[in-house]
Design an enzyme around this catalytic site. Structure first.
Site, PDB file in Angstrom:
ATOM      1  CG  HIS A 285      52.275  51.284  13.341  1.00  6.41           C
ATOM      2  ND1 HIS A 285      51.689  51.054  12.111  1.00  6.41           N
ATOM      3  CD2 HIS A 285      52.373  50.065  13.928  1.00  6.41           C
ATOM      4  CE1 HIS A 285      51.457  49.766  11.969  1.00  6.41           C
ATOM      5  NE2 HIS A 285      51.849  49.145  13.063  1.00  6.41           N
TER       6      HIS A 285
ATOM      7  CD  GLU B 128      53.161  55.805  10.406  1.00  6.90           C
ATOM      8  OE1 GLU B 128      53.215  55.466   9.223  1.00  6.90           O
ATOM      9  OE2 GLU B 128      53.441  55.038  11.352  1.00  6.90           O
TER      10      GLU B 128
ATOM     11  CB  CYS C 296      49.501  50.700   7.951  1.00  2.01           C
ATOM     12  SG  CYS C 296      49.083  51.172   9.648  1.00  2.01           S
TER      13      CYS C 296
ATOM     14  CB  CYS D 201      49.198  55.131  10.562  1.00  6.09           C
ATOM     15  SG  CYS D 201      50.105  54.102  11.749  1.00  6.09           S
TER      16      CYS D 201
END
Length: 149
Positions: A56, A58, A86, A89
């Site tokens: 991701h 992040e 999410c 993260c």
């Protein structure tokens, strides 16, 4: 004195990253991490390209920022991300001790708040900066995906 390096400025940089993700066929989420009004990390989703569910925006930004500062803690750093993180993260942000999180669009289903995941107690959170632009990009992506299937 007017500070040109405000939340809108840095969220625009995160949106630029989201557009790079879109060009690669990734979910268009982008992130930047700043320290003292300087961008120290830029990233976007790379889960398809890297065939890695943890890639991701992040997570990529956390790794890049930690490498830049030479340590695992992101104290005195701010992450700007185009979509609410999410729970995975958020967990990584918790352990990084990020000082501030700013996200554009809320994720009412998979966001860390919906999943009741906690950030570090010292992390300050703001959201809604360029929300419309980020939401529009994400909605267009998923409409296109649905039409191709």
């Amino acid at each position: 004195m007017l500070n040109p390096f405000d939340d809108t400025y840095f969220m625009k940089k995160a949106l630029e990253e989201a557009h790079l993700a879109l060009e690669k066929g990734e979910v268009p989420v982008g992130a930047v991490i700043t320290h003292k009004n300087q961008i120290i990390a830029r990233s976007h989703n790379l889960t398809e390209l890297l065939v890695d569910v943890t890639a991701h925006a992040e997570m990529q930004a956390i790794t890049s920022a930690a490498n830049f500062i030479g340590g695992k803690y992101l104290r005195d750093c701010t992450m700007y991300v185009t979509l609410e993180p999410c729970q995975m993260c958020a967990g990584a942000l918790y352990w990084s001790q990020l000082s501030r999180l700013v996200f554009a669009a809320e994720d009412e289903v998979r966001g860390y708040r919906a999943m009741q995941t906690k950030l570090h107690p010292k992390t300050k959170v703001d959201f809604g900066t360029l929300k419309e632009e980020a939401s529009k990009l994400l909605k267009a992506f998923f409409i296109q995906k649905r039409n191709l299937n």
